[in-house]
Design an enzyme around this catalytic site. Sequence first.
Site, PDB file in Angstrom:
ATOM      1  N   HIS A  29      41.218  -5.357  12.676  1.00 54.11           N
ATOM      2  CA  HIS A  29      41.632  -5.782  14.015  1.00 54.11           C
ATOM      3  C   HIS A  29      41.765  -7.303  14.068  1.00 54.11           C
ATOM      4  O   HIS A  29      42.715  -7.843  14.658  1.00 54.11           O
ATOM      5  CB  HIS A  29      40.598  -5.283  15.031  1.00 54.11           C
ATOM      6  CG  HIS A  29      40.791  -5.807  16.416  1.00 54.11           C
ATOM      7  ND1 HIS A  29      40.035  -6.848  16.909  1.00 54.11           N
ATOM      8  CD2 HIS A  29      41.645  -5.442  17.407  1.00 54.11           C
ATOM      9  CE1 HIS A  29      40.409  -7.094  18.159  1.00 54.11           C
ATOM     10  NE2 HIS A  29      41.380  -6.256  18.485  1.00 54.11           N
ATOM     11  N   GLU A  77      44.958  -8.330  12.403  1.00 54.72           N
ATOM     12  CA  GLU A  77      46.101  -8.057  13.276  1.00 54.72           C
ATOM     13  C   GLU A  77      46.327  -9.220  14.238  1.00 54.72           C
ATOM     14  O   GLU A  77      47.453  -9.691  14.435  1.00 54.72           O
ATOM     15  CB  GLU A  77      45.856  -6.764  14.061  1.00 54.72           C
ATOM     16  CG  GLU A  77      46.883  -6.456  15.138  1.00 54.72           C
ATOM     17  CD  GLU A  77      46.242  -5.995  16.444  1.00 54.72           C
ATOM     18  OE1 GLU A  77      46.601  -6.554  17.500  1.00 54.72           O
ATOM     19  OE2 GLU A  77      45.401  -5.083  16.396  1.00 54.72           O
TER      20      GLU A  77
END
Length: 430
Positions: A66, A69
Amino acid sequence: MQTTVFEQVKETVYHETLENGLKVFLVPKQGFSKTYAVFTTRYGSIDSHFQTKSGEEINVPDGIAHFLEHKMFEKKDRDVMHEFSKNGASCNAFTSFNRTAYLFSCTDKLDSNLNLLLDYVQEPYFTDASVEKEKGIIGQEITMYDDNPDWKVYMNLLKALYQDYPINIEIAGTIETISHITKEYLYQCYDTFYHPANMLLLVVGSFEPEAVMKLIRENQSGKDFPPAPQISRIFPEEQSSPAKPLIEANLAVGLPKCMIGIKERENGLTGEALLKRDQTTKLLLDIVFGTSSSVYEKLYDSGLITESFDFDYSCEKDYAYSILGGDTPDPEKLVETIKSVMEECKQAGIDEDAFERAKRKKIGNFMRGLNSVEFIANQFTNYKFNGNDLFSVLPLLESITREDVETRMKEHFLIDQMAVSIVRSASAQE
């Protein structure tokens, strides 16, 4: 470039695996104004323990997929979001348990936006200073999720269902785990999981397939990639039964939230077998607990559930589980009622009329979904990564029989595979 024609749904998929290993799928939808592109890597929050291309076994901090990202949007001398906006496109990204996706939608300038998508995802830029800054931003996001009752009841259910398998870990990690993320870790994960051979590009909407494929080939041929690493993910062995029967928490809620999970006892299915289990179980849940079922009507009329009551089935090769629940004034009574319903249904079997209605409804919803480029963009990659085609769902749905659903019910509606998560009002502690 190859083509696959799905006559029953009148769809044609153009596909090609490029020299660098990138799998490209194009789904032209003439007459549509909007086009979606989704660039996805098979890398999610559960992939924190793996073997690198040098053979080294490594554990990276939870939440790094995450975190990565987020960092992909930051470049040395350009603003990716601004460039998409200038091109009239809307861009986004998300990280799930096993995928990270970057996407945009546009009605114009597809070529510019597609080149931008490919370029920014394939140009990592991390610095020590920017990584440290991001920790504060993501730390605030983690805190926000910690205070979100719907997210808390869901994640606590996964913690109750799974002892060791890492879907019981927060996708964003914790403030403690992300504090250990460094730019070296980010580059290591990027080099391992963001190679084109581990990625899939889907474009769906109004365009000429030959022209778009030519653009993608040219974009990729102008870049140098090392040989694809052999990715070796390492997962703990998970027990078949739930980890805990119940997890409770207290947050600011009006009515308590209750979520019930059923953990799949056997895993390991792939391809069409996995697809059939997925669709048959979803059909089963709709027959028994859908808004048109007698069970839902009785629960709602009695005040035991509200309109928030919902259900779903998540099905992957290595894990699968059903979830159902919502707001309720009496979580314990709801749990016992659901257990009784499951046992009664196993004894009585599935009503033929109810089966036919639910099946027609599911087929109708699926066909309507194919008229939406958003639906296709959101679903296509999930099916493809599991060895299936989105457009094969219709014939499979039509082949499912009432006996298939009854068999699935006996396999899946197992009381000893259930776990419960409850979030009560913080005032209940007093």
